[in-house]
Motif scaffolding. Structure first.
Motif, PDB file in Angstrom:
ATOM      1  N   LYS A 177      13.272  -8.393  -6.294  1.00 37.77           N
ATOM      2  CA  LYS A 177      12.496  -8.775  -5.114  1.00 37.77           C
ATOM      3  C   LYS A 177      12.623  -7.732  -4.003  1.00 37.77           C
ATOM      4  O   LYS A 177      12.763  -8.058  -2.831  1.00 37.77           O
ATOM      5  N   GLU A 178      12.549  -6.480  -4.384  1.00 36.45           N
ATOM      6  CA  GLU A 178      12.608  -5.411  -3.408  1.00 36.45           C
ATOM      7  C   GLU A 178      11.845  -4.196  -3.923  1.00 36.45           C
ATOM      8  O   GLU A 178      11.714  -3.992  -5.126  1.00 36.45           O
ATOM      9  N   VAL A 179      11.331  -3.428  -2.961  1.00 37.40           N
ATOM     10  CA  VAL A 179      10.727  -2.133  -3.287  1.00 37.40           C
ATOM     11  C   VAL A 179      11.822  -1.087  -3.155  1.00 37.40           C
ATOM     12  O   VAL A 179      12.506  -1.015  -2.132  1.00 37.40           O
ATOM     13  N   SER A 180      11.994  -0.286  -4.168  1.00 37.81           N
ATOM     14  CA  SER A 180      13.039   0.739  -4.138  1.00 37.81           C
ATOM     15  C   SER A 180      12.487   2.058  -4.654  1.00 37.81           C
ATOM     16  O   SER A 180      11.499   2.097  -5.390  1.00 37.81           O
ATOM     17  N   MET A 181      13.142   3.132  -4.234  1.00 39.30           N
ATOM     18  CA  MET A 181      12.712   4.475  -4.621  1.00 39.30           C
ATOM     19  C   MET A 181      13.937   5.360  -4.778  1.00 39.30           C
ATOM     20  O   MET A 181      14.866   5.311  -3.971  1.00 39.30           O
ATOM     21  N   ALA A 188      10.650  14.604  -7.960  1.00 38.59           N
ATOM     22  CA  ALA A 188      10.365  13.723  -9.088  1.00 38.59           C
ATOM     23  C   ALA A 188      10.994  12.375  -8.748  1.00 38.59           C
ATOM     24  O   ALA A 188      12.220  12.231  -8.788  1.00 38.59           O
ATOM     25  N   SER A 189      10.156  11.408  -8.393  1.00 36.35           N
ATOM     26  CA  SER A 189      10.675  10.131  -7.892  1.00 36.35           C
ATOM     27  C   SER A 189      10.171   8.971  -8.740  1.00 36.35           C
ATOM     28  O   SER A 189       9.133   9.056  -9.401  1.00 36.35           O
ATOM     29  N   THR A 190      10.928   7.888  -8.687  1.00 37.97           N
ATOM     30  CA  THR A 190      10.556   6.626  -9.332  1.00 37.97           C
ATOM     31  C   THR A 190      10.509   5.536  -8.269  1.00 37.97           C
ATOM     32  O   THR A 190      11.452   5.401  -7.478  1.00 37.97           O
ATOM     33  N   ILE A 191       9.411   4.793  -8.254  1.00 37.69           N
ATOM     34  CA  ILE A 191       9.228   3.720  -7.281  1.00 37.69           C
ATOM     35  C   ILE A 191       9.106   2.400  -8.039  1.00 37.69           C
ATOM     36  O   ILE A 191       8.259   2.267  -8.932  1.00 37.69           O
ATOM     37  N   VAL A 220       0.870  -1.179   0.000  1.00 38.29           N
ATOM     38  CA  VAL A 220       0.000   0.000   0.000  1.00 38.29           C
ATOM     39  C   VAL A 220       0.902   1.222   0.000  1.00 38.29           C
ATOM     40  O   VAL A 220       1.671   1.439   0.940  1.00 38.29           O
ATOM     41  N   LEU A 221       0.816   2.014  -1.060  1.00 43.05           N
ATOM     42  CA  LEU A 221       1.681   3.171  -1.255  1.00 43.05           C
ATOM     43  C   LEU A 221       0.855   4.449  -1.136  1.00 43.05           C
ATOM     44  O   LEU A 221      -0.082   4.660  -1.901  1.00 43.05           O
ATOM     45  N   THR A 263       5.230  11.342  -9.459  1.00 35.54           N
ATOM     46  CA  THR A 263       5.664   9.997  -9.078  1.00 35.54           C
ATOM     47  C   THR A 263       5.544   9.050 -10.255  1.00 35.54           C
ATOM     48  O   THR A 263       4.513   9.016 -10.933  1.00 35.54           O
ATOM     49  N   THR A 264       6.579   8.270 -10.499  1.00 37.35           N
ATOM     50  CA  THR A 264       6.570   7.211 -11.506  1.00 37.35           C
ATOM     51  C   THR A 264       6.611   5.867 -10.790  1.00 37.35           C
ATOM     52  O   THR A 264       7.479   5.646  -9.934  1.00 37.35           O
ATOM     53  N   ILE A 265       5.667   5.007 -11.135  1.00 38.95           N
ATOM     54  CA  ILE A 265       5.582   3.679 -10.524  1.00 38.95           C
ATOM     55  C   ILE A 265       5.815   2.644 -11.610  1.00 38.95           C
ATOM     56  O   ILE A 265       5.124   2.650 -12.642  1.00 38.95           O
TER      57      ILE A 265
END
Length: 305
Positions: A141-145, A197-200, A125-126, A133-135
């Motif tokens: 196998k990890e969530v990164s930002m 300006a982020s990428t997830i 849940v984000l 935001t770019t998803i």
């Protein structure tokens, strides 16, 4: 009988000392604000010297005393300006004003954030904030930002020094909750502009729920292998490969955009009723095995390649 004009000597000496301070500040690098807030006590010294001189000479002869009101008013104004600068400096307001005047926009890199996933996590849940935001789905196998941020500042130091300053992750049961934080900002007349300006990156096999905040979100599901849902974004730009296996449904979206015939639009409700008409737009590629549900969003753009 000599006429003594009280105030003339004080004004002349004040101008001399002020000129010397300003002159030296050009060559010695003195801060002009500090000069203006520190030099004014000399006015009291000069005025005291003038009174002492008058008392000394009055013993030897009887001078005719007059007041130079223009000079006295001028000296008083200089003193008030100096006291004002000193007061503002003592309360910290002058420092804030100096900082605002020296501000310029600077860009910095966000410290990388990563959270190693395990098989017990089935859902992410984000919760985003009002930044771009770019998803994107990933094989990792990890969530990164990661990304960049832009702020107005007079300092060259980074505002964000660690990932904990802008994102918070907490695992509860089979769900990983990720909250993106807003950048620190001053309130009142000294507020500044900032943006991120982020990428997830989200593992492609994990279910994702995104809670928007009226911000711009770009989706790149790539080889997605689970369901995504996005709610509350201002606008969404979806990049989809025509060979993907997706079903994208935009419910109650004000406007959708894409290639002609890409969206299948249906309307529900009575146009003459109180609830009006709800427009549902559906795009499908392949068998549409995995779903992306979009709700409470004003605009959705679909780019296929």
């Amino acid at each position: 009988m000599r006429t003594w004009r009280v105030g003339t000597l004080s004004m002349g000496a004040s101008l001399v000392f002020l000129g010397l301070f300003l002159f030296l500040s050009r060559f010695l690098g003195f801060d002009l604000v500090h000069v203006m807030s520190a030099w004014w006590p000399i006015l009291l010294i000069v005025l005291g010297i003038e009174i002492l001189l008058y008392l000394f000479f009055s013993r030897q002869e009887k001078p005719f005393l007059k007041y130079d009101f223009v000079s006295i008013i001028f000296v008083g104004l200089l003193g008030m300006v100096g006291i004002l600068f000193a007061t503002l400096s003592a309360t910290g307001i002058m420092g804030k004003v100096e900082e605002v005047v020296a501000r310029e926009e600077r860009s910095f890199e966000l410290p990388d954030f990563s959270y190693q996933m395990d098989d017990s996590i089935k859902r992410v849940v984000l919760r985003t904030v009002g930044y771009q935001t770019t998803i994107e789905a990933t094989d990792e196998k990890e969530v990164s930002m990661f990304g960049t941020y832009r702020i107005q500042t007079a300092k060259k130091e980074k505002l964000i020094t660690s990932a904990n300053d802008y994102v918070y992750a907490n695992k509860k049961g089979d769900t990983l909750y990720i909250n993106v934080k807003t950048l620190p900002n001053e309130l009142g007349p000294f507020d500044s502009h900032e943006e991120i300006a982020s990428t997830i990156l989200i593992p492609k096999g994990v279910q994702l729920e995104v809670i928007g905040n009226g911000n711009e979100i770009m989706l790149n599901p790539r080889s997605l292998e689970n369901d995504w849902s996005i709610n509350g974004a201002g606008s969404i730009d979806v990049k989809v490969a025509e060979t993907s296996n997706l079903n994208i449904e935009a419910v109650g979206v004000g406007e959708v955009n894409g290639k002609d015939g890409a969206w299948q639009v249906t309307e529900k409700g009575d146009p003459s009723g109180m609830e009006g008409v709800e427009r549902n737009s559906v795009y499908q590629s392949g068998e549409g095995k995995y779903h992306i549900n979009i709700t409470n969003t004003h605009y959705v753009s679909l780019n296929t390649n």
